[in-house]
Write an enzyme that holds these catalytic residues in place. Sequence first.
Site, mmCIF file in Angstrom:
data_model
loop_
_atom_site.group_PDB
_atom_site.id
_atom_site.type_symbol
_atom_site.label_atom_id
_atom_site.label_comp_id
_atom_site.label_asym_id
_atom_site.label_seq_id
_atom_site.Cartn_x
_atom_site.Cartn_y
_atom_site.Cartn_z
ATOM 1 N N TYR A 99 0.860 -1.184 0.000
ATOM 2 C CA TYR A 99 0.000 0.000 0.000
ATOM 3 C C TYR A 99 0.891 1.227 0.000
ATOM 4 O O TYR A 99 1.682 1.427 0.918
ATOM 5 C CB TYR A 99 -0.934 -0.008 1.211
ATOM 6 N N HIS A 140 -4.418 5.414 -2.787
ATOM 7 C CA HIS A 140 -5.570 6.310 -2.896
ATOM 8 C C HIS A 140 -5.084 7.655 -3.440
ATOM 9 O O HIS A 140 -4.013 8.123 -3.057
ATOM 10 C CB HIS A 140 -6.207 6.550 -1.521
#
Length: 191
Positions: A99, A140
């Site tokens: 991530y 994101h």
Amino acid sequence: MTSSKKALSTKVSFASLTQNNLGTVRKLNSVLFPIKYSEKFYSEILLPEVEDFCKLSVCQYILSRLPEKPIALAVYYNDIPVGTICCRIETKDSINHLYLLTMGVLAPYRSLGIGSYTLDVILRAAATHTKPKIGRIYLHVQVSNDSAKQFYERHGFRESGIDEGYYKKITPSGAWVLERDIQPLESEQQD
């Protein structure tokens, strides 16, 4: 490695994050990102298991490519911190993911290839990481940040969804979820 990446590799280096340079990372994050990161975030990016994926980018004297009147920088030093990248390893559906928590380059150093080079270094580290083997990377991007989305799409990421309300303290609060598979390096494919 292309000649431009080879030239850039002689001008950009990476330092592992430590207590000694964490203040620099905090300052860069305050300039680069619209949110304030928690103490937990800064503790987690110092963990040994993410050392390969959390780096301080240091530009070694790229001043010849800067505008004539750059923002006030300590231009007399060869090693100027210009960006950071921080990731963590997560397991989802029995697949290890990397991530990408944060990645940023200071404005005067953008469009020099530093972001692309930094991302490439992390992708290569993920491709060679074996314990655990990493299958995918995701991140994101705030839905108003079209240029960041386009940057990642140019590097093989694709939109896999929108996380409405991802950001709690900034507007817009939605974030694109971008991901890409981690491909083995060519030398590993031939083995």
